[in-house]
Design a protein around this motif. Structure first.
Motif, PDB file in Angstrom:
ATOM      1  N   ALA A   1      -1.295 -10.337  10.837  1.00  0.00           N
ATOM      2  CA  ALA A   1      -1.127  -8.903  11.085  1.00  0.00           C
ATOM      3  C   ALA A   1       0.352  -8.526  11.071  1.00  0.00           C
ATOM      4  O   ALA A   1       0.739  -7.505  10.483  1.00  0.00           O
ATOM      5  CB  ALA A   1      -1.757  -8.531  12.421  1.00  0.00           C
ATOM      6  N   GLY A   2       1.192  -9.336  11.703  1.00  0.00           N
ATOM      7  CA  GLY A   2       2.624  -9.063  11.692  1.00  0.00           C
ATOM      8  C   GLY A   2       3.202  -9.122  10.289  1.00  0.00           C
ATOM      9  O   GLY A   2       4.051  -8.316   9.915  1.00  0.00           O
ATOM     10  N   GLY A   3       2.738 -10.085   9.496  1.00  0.00           N
ATOM     11  CA  GLY A   3       3.194 -10.186   8.111  1.00  0.00           C
ATOM     12  C   GLY A   3       2.785  -8.985   7.276  1.00  0.00           C
ATOM     13  O   GLY A   3       3.574  -8.468   6.479  1.00  0.00           O
ATOM     14  N   LEU A   4       1.561  -8.522   7.483  1.00  0.00           N
ATOM     15  CA  LEU A   4       1.098  -7.343   6.745  1.00  0.00           C
ATOM     16  C   LEU A   4       1.904  -6.104   7.115  1.00  0.00           C
ATOM     17  O   LEU A   4       2.255  -5.306   6.241  1.00  0.00           O
ATOM     18  CB  LEU A   4      -0.392  -7.104   7.011  1.00  0.00           C
ATOM     19  N   ILE A   5       2.202  -5.946   8.380  1.00  0.00           N
ATOM     20  CA  ILE A   5       3.020  -4.802   8.809  1.00  0.00           C
ATOM     21  C   ILE A   5       4.423  -4.905   8.219  1.00  0.00           C
ATOM     22  O   ILE A   5       4.988  -3.915   7.750  1.00  0.00           O
ATOM     23  CB  ILE A   5       3.061  -4.713  10.348  1.00  0.00           C
ATOM     24  N   ALA A   6       4.991  -6.114   8.191  1.00  0.00           N
ATOM     25  CA  ALA A   6       6.327  -6.298   7.614  1.00  0.00           C
ATOM     26  C   ALA A   6       6.328  -5.973   6.122  1.00  0.00           C
ATOM     27  O   ALA A   6       7.248  -5.324   5.622  1.00  0.00           O
ATOM     28  CB  ALA A   6       6.801  -7.730   7.851  1.00  0.00           C
ATOM     29  N   ILE A   7       5.291  -6.399   5.407  1.00  0.00           N
ATOM     30  CA  ILE A   7       5.188  -6.091   3.971  1.00  0.00           C
ATOM     31  C   ILE A   7       5.058  -4.587   3.772  1.00  0.00           C
ATOM     32  O   ILE A   7       5.705  -4.008   2.891  1.00  0.00           O
ATOM     33  CB  ILE A   7       3.997  -6.840   3.346  1.00  0.00           C
ATOM     34  N   TRP A   8       4.222  -3.955   4.586  1.00  0.00           N
ATOM     35  CA  TRP A   8       4.033  -2.508   4.486  1.00  0.00           C
ATOM     36  C   TRP A   8       5.358  -1.772   4.713  1.00  0.00           C
ATOM     37  O   TRP A   8       5.713  -0.858   3.958  1.00  0.00           O
ATOM     38  CB  TRP A   8       2.986  -2.090   5.498  1.00  0.00           C
ATOM     39  N   LEU A   9       6.115  -2.161   5.723  1.00  0.00           N
ATOM     40  CA  LEU A   9       7.397  -1.512   5.992  1.00  0.00           C
ATOM     41  C   LEU A   9       8.411  -1.777   4.883  1.00  0.00           C
ATOM     42  O   LEU A   9       9.216  -0.905   4.548  1.00  0.00           O
ATOM     43  CB  LEU A   9       7.952  -1.964   7.345  1.00  0.00           C
ATOM     44  N   THR A  10       8.379  -2.971   4.298  1.00  0.00           N
ATOM     45  CA  THR A  10       9.280  -3.288   3.186  1.00  0.00           C
ATOM     46  C   THR A  10       8.975  -2.413   1.975  1.00  0.00           C
ATOM     47  O   THR A  10       9.886  -1.846   1.366  1.00  0.00           O
ATOM     48  CB  THR A  10       9.175  -4.778   2.815  1.00  0.00           C
ATOM     49  N   ILE A  11       7.704  -2.293   1.638  1.00  0.00           N
ATOM     50  CA  ILE A  11       7.308  -1.442   0.510  1.00  0.00           C
ATOM     51  C   ILE A  11       7.704   0.009   0.778  1.00  0.00           C
ATOM     52  O   ILE A  11       8.240   0.701  -0.096  1.00  0.00           O
ATOM     53  CB  ILE A  11       5.797  -1.563   0.247  1.00  0.00           C
ATOM     54  N   PHE A  12       7.477   0.482   1.994  1.00  0.00           N
ATOM     55  CA  PHE A  12       7.848   1.847   2.356  1.00  0.00           C
ATOM     56  C   PHE A  12       9.351   2.060   2.201  1.00  0.00           C
ATOM     57  O   PHE A  12       9.799   3.078   1.656  1.00  0.00           O
ATOM     58  CB  PHE A  12       7.408   2.140   3.792  1.00  0.00           C
ATOM     59  N   THR A  13      10.141   1.101   2.667  1.00  0.00           N
ATOM     60  CA  THR A  13      11.600   1.214   2.583  1.00  0.00           C
ATOM     61  C   THR A  13      12.068   1.263   1.135  1.00  0.00           C
ATOM     62  O   THR A  13      12.913   2.087   0.773  1.00  0.00           O
ATOM     63  CB  THR A  13      12.269   0.032   3.315  1.00  0.00           C
ATOM     64  N   VAL A  14      11.516   0.402   0.311  1.00  0.00           N
ATOM     65  CA  VAL A  14      11.907   0.371  -1.107  1.00  0.00           C
ATOM     66  C   VAL A  14      11.551   1.695  -1.775  1.00  0.00           C
ATOM     67  O   VAL A  14      12.365   2.261  -2.513  1.00  0.00           O
ATOM     68  CB  VAL A  14      11.231  -0.812  -1.821  1.00  0.00           C
ATOM     69  N   ARG A  15      10.361   2.210  -1.505  1.00  0.00           N
ATOM     70  CA  ARG A  15       9.949   3.484  -2.108  1.00  0.00           C
ATOM     71  C   ARG A  15      10.843   4.631  -1.651  1.00  0.00           C
ATOM     72  O   ARG A  15      11.208   5.503  -2.449  1.00  0.00           O
ATOM     73  CB  ARG A  15       8.498   3.781  -1.769  1.00  0.00           C
TER      74      ARG A  15
END
Length: 54
Positions: A29-43
């Motif tokens: 779950a923590g990894g998924l949230i980190a990936i989601w935030l990374t994608i959001f930041t890049v976008r």
């Protein structure tokens, strides 16, 4: 901004339940949230550059 608030809310819920769920589930779950935030930041950074707000 709403996405970040929602992500932090989810993170708080998961951290609050860490004692009740298995460690692998918490890590996933923590990894998924980190990936989601990374994608959001890049976008957001790409959108800022295209608008000239860099």
């Amino acid at each position: 901004m709403v996405f970040i608030i929602f992500a932090l809310l989810l993170l708080g819920l998961f951290l609050g339940s860490v004692a009740h769920i298995p460690i692998p589930v918490s890590l996933i779950a923590g990894g998924l949230i980190a990936i989601w935030l990374t994608i959001f930041t890049v976008r957001e950074r790409r959108a800022g550059r295209s608008e000239g707000d860099a």
